[in-house]
Design a protein around this motif. Sequence first.
Motif, mmCIF file in Angstrom:
data_model
loop_
_atom_site.group_PDB
_atom_site.id
_atom_site.type_symbol
_atom_site.label_atom_id
_atom_site.label_comp_id
_atom_site.label_asym_id
_atom_site.label_seq_id
_atom_site.Cartn_x
_atom_site.Cartn_y
_atom_site.Cartn_z
ATOM 1 N N MET A 61 0.835 -1.176 0.000
ATOM 2 C CA MET A 61 0.000 0.000 0.000
ATOM 3 C C MET A 61 0.879 1.239 0.000
ATOM 4 N N ARG A 62 0.491 2.228 -0.798
ATOM 5 C CA ARG A 62 1.204 3.502 -0.851
ATOM 6 C C ARG A 62 0.332 4.613 -0.274
ATOM 7 N N ILE A 63 0.996 5.544 0.379
ATOM 8 C CA ILE A 63 0.322 6.645 1.058
ATOM 9 C C ILE A 63 0.945 7.954 0.586
ATOM 10 N N ALA A 64 0.115 8.957 0.322
ATOM 11 C CA ALA A 64 0.587 10.308 0.006
ATOM 12 C C ALA A 64 0.185 11.230 1.144
ATOM 13 N N ILE A 65 1.170 11.903 1.735
ATOM 14 C CA ILE A 65 0.901 12.868 2.801
ATOM 15 C C ILE A 65 1.227 14.251 2.264
ATOM 16 N N ALA A 66 0.250 15.166 2.349
ATOM 17 C CA ALA A 66 0.453 16.543 1.907
ATOM 18 C C ALA A 66 1.467 17.212 2.823
ATOM 19 N N PRO A 107 -6.126 22.757 2.161
ATOM 20 C CA PRO A 107 -6.717 21.622 1.451
ATOM 21 C C PRO A 107 -5.645 20.758 0.775
ATOM 22 N N PHE A 108 -5.865 19.470 0.782
ATOM 23 C CA PHE A 108 -4.933 18.479 0.243
ATOM 24 C C PHE A 108 -4.426 18.854 -1.147
ATOM 25 N N GLY A 109 -5.316 19.208 -2.049
ATOM 26 C CA GLY A 109 -4.951 19.498 -3.425
ATOM 27 C C GLY A 109 -4.113 20.748 -3.613
ATOM 28 N N HIS A 110 -4.003 21.575 -2.579
ATOM 29 C CA HIS A 110 -3.210 22.803 -2.652
ATOM 30 C C HIS A 110 -1.817 22.638 -2.049
ATOM 31 N N ALA A 111 -1.513 21.453 -1.534
ATOM 32 C CA ALA A 111 -0.185 21.208 -0.964
ATOM 33 C C ALA A 111 0.866 21.338 -2.063
ATOM 34 N N PRO A 112 2.007 21.950 -1.757
ATOM 35 C CA PRO A 112 3.037 22.114 -2.785
ATOM 36 C C PRO A 112 3.749 20.821 -3.151
ATOM 37 N N ARG A 113 3.693 19.840 -2.254
ATOM 38 C CA ARG A 113 4.341 18.544 -2.520
ATOM 39 C C ARG A 113 3.753 17.479 -1.593
ATOM 40 N N PHE A 114 4.056 16.242 -1.952
ATOM 41 C CA PHE A 114 3.546 15.094 -1.203
ATOM 42 C C PHE A 114 4.678 14.140 -0.860
ATOM 43 N N ALA A 115 4.670 13.638 0.361
ATOM 44 C CA ALA A 115 5.594 12.573 0.749
ATOM 45 C C ALA A 115 4.898 11.264 0.411
ATOM 46 N N ILE A 116 5.537 10.447 -0.404
ATOM 47 C CA ILE A 116 4.965 9.164 -0.813
ATOM 48 C C ILE A 116 5.653 8.067 0.000
ATOM 49 N N TYR A 117 4.853 7.350 0.774
ATOM 50 C CA TYR A 117 5.359 6.275 1.633
ATOM 51 C C TYR A 117 4.834 4.932 1.159
ATOM 52 N N GLN A 118 5.633 3.916 1.357
ATOM 53 C CA GLN A 118 5.243 2.527 1.124
ATOM 54 C C GLN A 118 5.062 1.875 2.493
#
Length: 108
Positions: A1-6, A19-30
């Motif tokens: 499972m992958r997770i995106a954190i704003a 809001p999530f969609g306005h975050a400048p970047r996302f940390a993608i975790y496995q």
Amino acid sequence: MRIAIALSKDDEGRVYPGPFGHAPRFAIYQVEGEGFRLLEVRANPYAAMEGGNKHALMRELLKDVDLRVGARFGHGGSLGAFPMADRLEVGPVKVAEALERIRGRGTP
């Protein structure tokens, strides 16, 4: 499972407060066993975009992610970018706290 954190603009250790969609970047975790492994920090080229096809672009940007985690989410439901089932609102907390909340949900 992958997770995106704003991620916050100024501090990669905090969840973006808007809001999530306005975050400048996302940390993608496995998810790995009982823990999480950071795979990448992914830029959000659509952060400043409003309306239009933003939802479709965001879906494409995060198509490899199973769970979206943010301080809050804007429009959603079945018509929005991310249905309710695959997102978690945690508030503007530290990323470590957000990961603990995910773990507490049974993921992993």
